[in-house]
Motif scaffolding. Structure first.
Motif, short mmCIF file in Angstrom:
data_model
loop_
_atom_site.label_atom_id
_atom_site.label_comp_id
_atom_site.label_asym_id
_atom_site.label_seq_id
_atom_site.Cartn_x
_atom_site.Cartn_y
_atom_site.Cartn_z
N GLY A 276 0.40 -0.59 -0.03
CA GLY A 276 0.18 -0.06 -0.04
C GLY A 276 0.69 1.32 -0.03
O GLY A 276 0.38 2.33 0.48
N ILE A 277 1.50 1.12 -0.27
CA ILE A 277 3.11 2.23 -0.12
C ILE A 277 2.32 3.19 -1.46
O ILE A 277 2.14 2.40 -2.71
N VAL A 278 2.17 4.47 -1.25
CA VAL A 278 1.76 5.62 -2.38
C VAL A 278 3.10 5.53 -3.25
O VAL A 278 3.78 6.33 -2.80
N VAL A 279 2.58 5.14 -4.47
CA VAL A 279 3.50 5.52 -6.07
C VAL A 279 2.93 6.44 -7.00
O VAL A 279 1.67 6.64 -7.44
N GLY A 280 3.64 7.40 -7.67
CA GLY A 280 2.51 7.64 -8.74
C GLY A 280 2.95 7.15 -9.90
O GLY A 280 2.20 6.89 -10.37
N ALA A 281 4.16 5.80 -10.01
CA ALA A 281 4.20 4.94 -11.41
C ALA A 281 5.46 4.17 -10.54
O ALA A 281 6.56 4.79 -10.16
N ILE A 282 5.63 2.91 -10.78
CA ILE A 282 6.21 2.21 -10.61
C ILE A 282 6.16 1.28 -12.41
O ILE A 282 5.69 0.85 -12.59
N GLU A 283 8.62 1.91 -12.60
CA GLU A 283 7.98 0.41 -14.32
C GLU A 283 9.05 0.22 -14.23
O GLU A 283 10.12 0.59 -13.44
N ILE A 284 9.99 -1.07 -15.23
CA ILE A 284 11.15 -1.53 -15.03
C ILE A 284 11.19 -1.87 -16.37
O ILE A 284 10.88 -1.78 -17.12
N LEU A 285 12.61 -2.20 -16.29
CA LEU A 285 13.27 -2.15 -18.07
C LEU A 285 14.87 -3.33 -17.81
O LEU A 285 15.41 -3.49 -16.49
N ASP A 286 14.64 -4.23 -18.64
CA ASP A 286 15.89 -4.74 -18.03
C ASP A 286 16.87 -4.63 -18.61
O ASP A 286 17.02 -3.74 -18.83
N ASP A 287 17.88 -5.42 -18.65
CA ASP A 287 18.90 -4.98 -18.41
C ASP A 287 19.58 -5.12 -19.67
O ASP A 287 20.00 -3.89 -20.34
N VAL A 288 18.67 -5.36 -21.15
CA VAL A 288 18.87 -4.75 -22.29
C VAL A 288 18.45 -4.06 -23.13
O VAL A 288 19.42 -3.17 -22.82
N GLN A 289 17.55 -3.82 -22.62
CA GLN A 289 17.02 -2.22 -22.72
C GLN A 289 18.02 -1.06 -22.18
O GLN A 289 18.45 -0.05 -22.80
N MET A 290 18.69 -1.52 -20.45
CA MET A 290 19.22 -0.28 -20.18
C MET A 290 21.13 -0.26 -21.12
O MET A 290 21.22 0.89 -21.26
N LYS A 291 20.79 -1.43 -21.98
CA LYS A 291 22.54 -1.67 -22.45
C LYS A 291 21.99 -0.77 -23.66
O LYS A 291 23.22 -0.08 -24.59
N VAL A 292 21.34 -0.68 -24.13
CA VAL A 292 20.11 -0.28 -25.51
C VAL A 292 20.37 1.34 -25.33
O VAL A 292 21.24 2.31 -25.75
N ILE A 293 19.83 1.95 -23.72
CA ILE A 293 20.02 3.73 -23.68
C ILE A 293 21.55 4.15 -23.73
O ILE A 293 21.34 5.43 -24.28
N ASN A 294 22.09 2.92 -23.34
CA ASN A 294 23.66 3.47 -22.51
C ASN A 294 24.16 3.79 -24.76
O ASN A 294 24.98 4.58 -24.78
N LYS A 295 24.35 2.53 -25.06
CA LYS A 295 24.17 2.69 -26.59
C LYS A 295 24.11 3.55 -27.21
O LYS A 295 25.21 4.04 -28.41
N ILE A 296 22.58 3.92 -27.21
CA ILE A 296 22.42 4.98 -28.18
C ILE A 296 22.85 6.18 -27.47
O ILE A 296 23.46 7.24 -28.18
N GLY A 297 22.74 6.42 -26.00
CA GLY A 297 23.53 8.35 -25.83
C GLY A 297 22.45 9.10 -25.52
O GLY A 297 22.86 10.09 -25.32
N ALA A 298 21.08 9.19 -25.85
CA ALA A 298 20.25 9.86 -25.61
C ALA A 298 19.56 10.95 -24.38
O ALA A 298 19.64 12.26 -24.48
N THR A 299 19.90 10.02 -23.85
CA THR A 299 20.08 10.17 -21.89
C THR A 299 21.00 11.56 -21.11
O THR A 299 20.49 12.07 -20.45
N GLY A 300 22.39 11.59 -21.98
CA GLY A 300 23.29 12.32 -21.39
C GLY A 300 23.89 11.61 -20.14
O GLY A 300 24.91 12.28 -19.93
N ARG A 301 24.04 10.74 -18.99
CA ARG A 301 24.58 9.68 -18.79
C ARG A 301 24.44 9.02 -18.81
O ARG A 301 23.93 7.86 -19.59
#
Length: 495
Positions: A276-301
């Protein structure tokens, strides 16, 4: 601040740019990208898996649109819609029309379609209709859709009011022209494709606030709101929406937590919801998705390349601080004692940027000849960690390049798979169908968000069986006996 007990009544449009001039020859078919051939009589087309060679930019998704009533016998059927109150553009047909519902639909000839275009232009203005090939392509083909077909709408209509939508509907009914509603263009199951041609009705010009009014509540009659909103345009055209307003939170926060396995990340998310912990959103990304985000580099970190939860907190400052401490405690119980957190608004955007860029980062990896399959399922919270783990293992065992993204707090998650056309398509189909089958076996659903469209007609049959679909067909035939409204979606016509 807006009164939370008031509602805003508005047309739901989307920011959009015109792709080309409105003029040009009528085109209804295409091969791969933008090449076209002349208009031909409407014949059903089979779904196909189209090669992709370029990456689209993001498009914003329009709000649901609910139409007003009209007194004409062929006009839009006015319906009170509860929380999304308004009126829905359905059909009020004559007895002779209803008798036609048992026969195979007969659609307009080339000459009739051309005449209908002329009549719409005469009623709404020359600039209200486009037959430009690029605009037709944008309204019948999607770079990120699982399903694309070798047909396009014959014209795109841009109405500016409920009354104009009613006029278009009457003309289409007169000539037996299919009507395909188009809003954000973000569908991934062929929801706005045109298997028998017809007119695409684009609501981009209907983006005005109509009025504010006090909150209303009613339990009278059938819940026609859910019926029409869930019909994917197969029952009517929704042109206005009433939205309930709530105060903006005084404080917000964003947390990012990494885990050693996808199961542990999903299990923690489920635990947060169950406690019952109140959160506005809770999203999951797997390891493949995190690697892709790093590879594309659109987030700046650079991010940790592990299964990761992204959590939003909202409320007053004391509530946000309290819930953050509760989430930290749950994270430690699930083997992840470190949590990156931001309460500064600008820094929150950076921290949430990986979630925002997830899909576009995957699409950016496509090369010529590669295709994308994006699908979703949903299951009860008690089974979500198990299903995500099984689906992840299935992708790995088949040596398929795919990622998992989930709105895990409500049991819904998505798979995005990049694959080499004909070479890997069969393996992808098998993997997706197994995921859907597992979801159904776990008392879940074949789609939590994407809808049925063309892509999940067979899955819907597996989920519901014959009796519920017979009821749906009966409702469809009663309201739309000519089968003009977004035909070929959700279920096939049965004589």
């Amino acid at each position: 601040m807006a009164n939370p007990l008031r509602r805003i009544h508005c047309h739901g449009g989307r920011p959009c740019r015109r792709l080309a001039s409105r003029g040009g020859p009528i085109n209804s078919t295409f091969s791969h990208r933008a090449s076209s051939s002349p208009l031909r009589a409407a014949e059903p087309s089979s779904p196909r898996w189209s090669s992709h060679s370029s990456v689209p930019g993001p498009q914003s998704v329009a709000a649901p649109q609910i139409g007003r009533s009209s007194t004409s016998p062929l006009a839009l059927l006015g319906i009170g819609l509860g929380l999304l109150a308004g009126a829905v553009a359905g059909w009020a047909f004559s007895t002779s029309d209803r008798k036609q519902g048992s026969a195979k639909p007969q659609y307009a000839t080339i000459a009739q379609m051309e005449q209908a275009i002329t009549e719409v232009q005469r009623a709404l203005g020359e600039d209200s209709v486009s037959t430009d090939s690029e605009i037709l392509l944008a309204h019948g083909y999607s770079e990120w859709s699982t399903v694309n077909i070798d047909r396009l709408p014959v014209a795109v209509v841009f109405p500016s009011s409920t009354e104009e939508v009613s006029t278009v509907a009457k003309i289409c009914h007169k000539y037996n022209i299919p009507i395909i509603p188009f809003s954000g263009g973000s569908s991934v199951e062929g929801n706005f494709s045109a298997p028998v041609g017809g007119f695409s009705v684009d609501f981009m010009n209907m983006n005005q606030i109509v009025k504010f009014r006090p909150e209303e509540k009613s339990s009278a009659g059938y819940n026609l709101n859910s019926l029409f909103v869930g019909s994917e345009g197969t029952l009517g055209l929704v042109t206005e929406a009433t939205l309930k307003l709530a105060p903006a939170p005084t404080s917000t926060g964003v947390a990012v937590i990494s885990f050693p396995t996808i199961k542990s990340a999903a299990s923690m998310a489920v635990d947060v919801v169950r406690k019952g912990i109140v959160v506005g959103a809770i999203e999951i990304l797997d390891d493949v998705q995190m690697k892709v985000i790093n590879k594309i580099g659109a987030t700046g970190r650079t991010w940790r390349e592990e299964p990761t939860l992204f959590i939003k907190f909202t409320g007053d400052q004391d509530v946000v601080d309290h819930n953050i401490k509760l989430v930290q405690k749950v994270a430690r119980e699930h083997g992840s004692p470190k949590m990156e957190f931001e309460n500064d608004a600008e820094k929150q955007k950076v921290l949430w940027s990986a979630r925002k860029e997830a899909l576009w980062s995957m699409l950016a990896l496509r090369t010529s000849g590669s295709e994308v399959w994006t699908t979703d399922v949903a299951v009860p919270l008690s089974r979500v960690a198990e299903l995500i783990e099984c689906s992840k293992k299935d992708l790995d065992n088949l040596n398929l390049f795919g990622s998992i993204i989930g709105h895990v707090g409500d049991g819904n998650f998505h798979e995005t798979i990049l694959f080499d056309g004909a070479k890997e398509r069969q393996r992808v189909e098998q993997s997706v169908h197994r995921m859907v089958r597992r979801a159904l076996d776990m008392e879940g659903t074949c789609t939590g968000e994407h809808g049925v469209g063309l892509g999940k007609i067979d899955s819907l049959q597996d989920e519901l069986g014959d009796a519920p679909l017979s009821v749906m067909r009966a409702i469809k035939t009663s309201l739309d006996p000519k089968w003009l409204m977004n035909p070929g979606k959700i279920f096939h016509f049965q004589q």
